[in-house]
Write a protein that holds these residues in place. Structure first.
Motif, PDB file in Angstrom:
ATOM      1  N   GLY A  33       0.809  -1.225   0.000  1.00  0.00           N
ATOM      2  CA  GLY A  33       0.000   0.000   0.000  1.00  0.00           C
ATOM      3  C   GLY A  33       0.839   1.271   0.000  1.00  0.00           C
ATOM      4  O   GLY A  33       0.519   2.225  -0.698  1.00  0.00           O
ATOM      5  N   VAL A  34       1.933   1.275   0.770  1.00  0.00           N
ATOM      6  CA  VAL A  34       2.736   2.499   0.826  1.00  0.00           C
ATOM      7  C   VAL A  34       3.489   2.702  -0.493  1.00  0.00           C
ATOM      8  O   VAL A  34       3.744   3.832  -0.908  1.00  0.00           O
ATOM      9  N   GLU A  46       2.247   1.770  -3.399  1.00  0.00           N
ATOM     10  CA  GLU A  46       1.178   2.290  -4.248  1.00  0.00           C
ATOM     11  C   GLU A  46       0.994   3.795  -4.003  1.00  0.00           C
ATOM     12  O   GLU A  46       0.847   4.579  -4.945  1.00  0.00           O
ATOM     13  N   ALA A  47       1.022   4.177  -2.732  1.00  0.00           N
ATOM     14  CA  ALA A  47       0.848   5.603  -2.404  1.00  0.00           C
ATOM     15  C   ALA A  47       1.965   6.432  -3.033  1.00  0.00           C
ATOM     16  O   ALA A  47       1.705   7.489  -3.615  1.00  0.00           O
ATOM     17  N   ALA A  48       3.199   5.940  -2.935  1.00  0.00           N
ATOM     18  CA  ALA A  48       4.326   6.671  -3.515  1.00  0.00           C
ATOM     19  C   ALA A  48       4.201   6.748  -5.033  1.00  0.00           C
ATOM     20  O   ALA A  48       4.465   7.792  -5.649  1.00  0.00           O
ATOM     21  N   ARG A  49       3.777   5.648  -5.635  1.00  0.00           N
ATOM     22  CA  ARG A  49       3.572   5.661  -7.090  1.00  0.00           C
ATOM     23  C   ARG A  49       2.514   6.690  -7.461  1.00  0.00           C
ATOM     24  O   ARG A  49       2.656   7.418  -8.447  1.00  0.00           O
ATOM     25  N   ALA A  50       1.438   6.734  -6.651  1.00  0.00           N
ATOM     26  CA  ALA A  50       0.355   7.676  -6.935  1.00  0.00           C
ATOM     27  C   ALA A  50       0.850   9.119  -6.880  1.00  0.00           C
ATOM     28  O   ALA A  50       0.297   9.995  -7.524  1.00  0.00           O
ATOM     29  N   MET A  51       1.899   9.371  -6.095  1.00  0.00           N
ATOM     30  CA  MET A  51       2.445  10.731  -6.008  1.00  0.00           C
ATOM     31  C   MET A  51       3.440  11.002  -7.122  1.00  0.00           C
ATOM     32  O   MET A  51       4.077  12.064  -7.150  1.00  0.00           O
ATOM     33  N   GLY A  52       3.626  10.042  -8.010  1.00  0.00           N
ATOM     34  CA  GLY A  52       4.516  10.259  -9.147  1.00  0.00           C
ATOM     35  C   GLY A  52       5.973   9.959  -8.851  1.00  0.00           C
ATOM     36  O   GLY A  52       6.861  10.429  -9.558  1.00  0.00           O
ATOM     37  N   ALA A  53       6.251   9.192  -7.790  1.00  0.00           N
ATOM     38  CA  ALA A  53       7.635   8.818  -7.487  1.00  0.00           C
ATOM     39  C   ALA A  53       8.075   7.705  -8.443  1.00  0.00           C
ATOM     40  O   ALA A  53       7.312   6.789  -8.720  1.00  0.00           O
ATOM     41  N   GLY A  54       9.313   7.780  -8.935  1.00  0.00           N
ATOM     42  CA  GLY A  54       9.847   6.761  -9.839  1.00  0.00           C
ATOM     43  C   GLY A  54      10.364   5.566  -9.059  1.00  0.00           C
ATOM     44  O   GLY A  54      10.506   5.635  -7.835  1.00  0.00           O
ATOM     45  N   ILE A  62      11.502   5.188  -5.111  1.00  0.00           N
ATOM     46  CA  ILE A  62      10.680   4.355  -4.218  1.00  0.00           C
ATOM     47  C   ILE A  62      11.558   3.363  -3.458  1.00  0.00           C
ATOM     48  O   ILE A  62      11.399   3.177  -2.255  1.00  0.00           O
ATOM     49  N   THR A  90      13.602   5.672  -0.909  1.00  0.00           N
ATOM     50  CA  THR A  90      12.925   6.471   0.122  1.00  0.00           C
ATOM     51  C   THR A  90      11.726   5.780   0.750  1.00  0.00           C
ATOM     52  O   THR A  90      11.184   6.275   1.729  1.00  0.00           O
ATOM     53  N   VAL A  91      11.292   4.668   0.160  1.00  0.00           N
ATOM     54  CA  VAL A  91      10.138   3.973   0.739  1.00  0.00           C
ATOM     55  C   VAL A  91      10.521   2.558   1.177  1.00  0.00           C
ATOM     56  O   VAL A  91      10.475   2.229   2.358  1.00  0.00           O
ATOM     57  N   ARG A  94       4.355  10.219 -14.733  1.00  0.00           N
ATOM     58  CA  ARG A  94       4.692  10.545 -13.346  1.00  0.00           C
ATOM     59  C   ARG A  94       4.506  12.034 -13.062  1.00  0.00           C
ATOM     60  O   ARG A  94       4.047  12.434 -12.007  1.00  0.00           O
ATOM     61  N   PHE A 121      -6.328   6.845   0.829  1.00  0.00           N
ATOM     62  CA  PHE A 121      -6.646   5.422   0.817  1.00  0.00           C
ATOM     63  C   PHE A 121      -7.405   5.001   2.073  1.00  0.00           C
ATOM     64  O   PHE A 121      -7.302   5.638   3.117  1.00  0.00           O
ATOM     65  N   HIS A 159      -2.016   4.311   4.275  1.00  0.00           N
ATOM     66  CA  HIS A 159      -0.737   4.106   3.603  1.00  0.00           C
ATOM     67  C   HIS A 159       0.279   5.193   3.905  1.00  0.00           C
ATOM     68  O   HIS A 159       0.936   5.723   3.007  1.00  0.00           O
TER      69      HIS A 159
END
Ligand SMILES: Nc1ncnc2c1ncn2[C@@H]1O[C@H](COP(=O)(O)OP(=O)(O)OP(=O)(O)O)[C@@H](O)[C@H]1O
Ligand SMILES: [Mg+2]
Lengths: 219, 343
Positions: free
Chosen positions: A120-121, A123-131, A135, A138-139, B83, B93, B97
């Motif tokens: 989920g986290v 996915e959240a980072a992807r949703a913010m446009g992180a490459g 990810i 930093t994730v 992106r 969510f 998350h």
């Protein structure tokens, strides 16, 4: 007591050598394991850089070499050591073998810890446009840091174990000292002194790992 | 130009193994979401709601069809350009998350790091956002030290950090208790009104739709089976799926056994009264009946508030001479429909 004082200088030297072998083995094997483990994690099916062929290849290599008993692995890898570090014997060859074996072992530990990061986290980072690289950096790695610290602590102990048989390639260190001068020459004092030092080192490493992990996990 | 435009969007998931069949999660959906509105998508579990939002922000590639945001075809962009578009779309969510390795402030800062905002500016923006969601004093806390409602507010602050014009909320209140749900919905309302952000709310709860949405689309098995203003869908649901959802909040007319039981318990003729705002209210109906000296009582139904508009659907039992009843009902006035309940 006087006998203990007599062996103390050599015990200290050999402890230093062991720490050096373990330290270098962990440094190289730890970095290699991080790279290979992260590689396994990102290339797997559904991973952030899914690459089925690359995953299959990495997985095959790790699966092939990891289960080999270290003492056999070290002997078999000797020609490669000669190629890479220029010698098949002594501490450099032992460090090479340990680094390689540790890479495979640590790769699995790293992979397993990364897999447990909540998708989920990511996915959240992807949703913010992180490459993908961001990810990972930093994730994924920060979120898995607690278990990673514990995994690496476990790996240090395994590497201490490996370093004990370095003597097979003509390497030195505490393990070799205990076997060659203690066990083979029936000098129980040496055997037991070396053992105590190893136990103390392992305990300290474990303690440090636990404290660090607790810090990271805040519990 | 609509803010979000979906044109015949379809998403088919390939089966994991050869024995399974492909799943059409979203099936030829066409929708326009206008700038500045709160748009809800409601449907049962598995209807394809989450897949639909993930298509809107490009987390999932479409199988066919076009998704446009501000006229930019998001579904056709290469990775890097996609992106950049995603940086202008916020998402929250069900399970928040949040990054557990970061404090509240660092979580909110994350999207700003992604877009490369300088540190000083980042810190100012984070402070401003935490103020907006009422969590300024929690900046240094870690997510696990917060309640669910607080975590979701952090999620909202984070989603707003990079100043998106569109916010997607996937079941954002489903893990929260009713009171906290109301708080979070309030906050989403403020985001929409005060910041002018277009909000897309995914939910399976009709209360959520009633409270925040201007318009709603009802999804069933991958298709949008009905859409319209929230008020329209509530007061006149067309499809069985929509009717079932509406019934969870607006008490429908009694039918079958329920009606028979009511008839057994109450004498007189049954009438159904329905009215919407524009001056009509239950008081006017009851007043007219009382003035005509007709004896009645309310046996079923109630009055609802849908996005601040009144909607009443009542069944009453009326006793008295036929002419008196007819005369009384004639006096009720406009805006109220009265029909006798069939036997
Ligand atoms: N990554 C995926 N791979 C395969 N099938 C998927 C995938 N994601 C969703 N599906 C399938 O697509 C359908 C729609 O799923 P989706 O998650 O969009 O539903 P939903 O309306 O959000 O449901 P819920 O209310 O339970 O969240 C389901 O049948 C689901 O099994
Ligand atoms: Mg869902």
């Amino acid at each position: 007591m006087s006998e203990l004082l007599e062996i103390a200088p050599e015990l200290a030297v050999q402890t230093g050598i062991m720490l050096q072998i373990v330290g270098l083995g962990m440094l190289i094997g730890g970095a290699g394991g991080l790279v290979v483990g992260t590689g396994l994690y990102v290339t797997r099916h559904g991973g952030i850089l899914a690459q089925p062929v690359l995953f299959w290849l990495l997985n095959l290599v790790v699966n092939t070499f990891r289960p080999i008993p270290f003492i056999i692995f070290m002997a078999a890898i000797q020609p490669l050591a000669r190629l890479v570090v220029g010698t098949g014997i002594g501490n450099p060859a032992a460090i090479f073998a340990i680094s390689l074996a540790a890479t495979f072992g640590i790769a699995r530990i790293v992979e397993q810890n990364l897999v447990s990061v909540d998708p989920g986290v990511i996915e959240a980072a992807r949703a913010m446009g992180a490459g993908p690289w961001r990810i990972i950096r930093t994730v994924v790695l920060p979120e898995a840091l607690g278990p990673l610290v514990l995994g690496y602590t476990f790996a240090v102990i395994a590497v201490v174990d490996m370093s004990a048989v370095a003597g097979l390639l003509g390497g030195t260190g505490l393990g070799n000292y205990a076997i060659t001068y203690g066990y083979r020459q029936f000098d129980d004092l040496i055997t037991w002194s070396a053992l105590v030092v190893i136990v103390v080192i392992v305990q300290l490493v474990q303690l440090l790992g636990n404290v660090l992990a607790r810090r990271v996990l805040r519990r | 130009m609509p803010h979000v435009r979906l044109d015949e969007v379809t998403k088919v998931f390939r089966p994991r193994s050869r024995r399974d069949s492909p799943v059409t999660a979203v099936d030829r959906v066409s929708l326009d979401i206008e700038r500045g509105e709160v748009f809800a998508v409601i449907g049962y579990s598995g209807a394809g709601k989450s897949t639909l939002v993930r298509l809107i922000n490009g987390l999932e590639p479409v199988t066919s069809g076009v998704v446009e945001i501000d006229g930019v075809p998001i579904s056709a962009l290469p990775a890097r350009a996609l992106r950049r578009q995603q940086q202008g779309i916020g998402m929250i969510f069900q399970r928040f998350h949040l990054l557990r390795s970061r404090t509240v402030a660092k979580n909110v800062a994350y999207p700003l790091e992604v877009v490369g905002t300088p540190r000083a500016e980042r810190e100012a923006r984070v402070a401003e956002l935490l103020e907006f969601v009422g969590l300024a004093q929690k900046a240094a806390a870690y997510p696990e030290q917060l309640s669910g409602g607080q975590q979701q507010r952090v999620g909202i602050a984070r989603a707003l950090a990079a100043k998106p014009s569109l916010l997607l909320a996937d079941e954002a209140t489903s893990a929260l208790d009713p009171e906290t749900t109301a708080e979070v919905l309030d906050l989403l309302g403020r985001v929409n009104r005060e910041l002018g952000v277009t909000v897309v709310v995914i939910t399976h709860e009709m209360e959520v739709v009633a409270q925040v949405a201007d318009r709603v689309a009802v999804m069933d098995a991958g298709r949008v089976v009905e859409h319209g203003s929230t008020y329209e869908v509530f007061t006149a649901p067309q499809t069985p799926t929509a009717q079932r959802f509406v019934r969870t909040v607006v008490r429908a007319l009694p039918e079958g056994e329920e009606l028979a039981a009511l008839r057994a318990a109450h004498e007189g003729r049954f009438f159904t009264i329905s009215f919407s705002d524009a001056g009509a209210s239950e008081a006017r109906v009851f007043g007219a009946l009382a003035r005509a000296g007709v004896d009645f009582n309310l046996v079923h139904g109630g009055v609802d508030d849908i996005r601040g508009r009144v909607y009443g659907l009542l069944t009453i039992a009326v006793r008295g001479p036929e002419e008196a009843v007819a005369a009384a009902l004639a006096q009720v006035g406009p805006g109220v429909q009265i029909t006798e309940t069939g036997r």
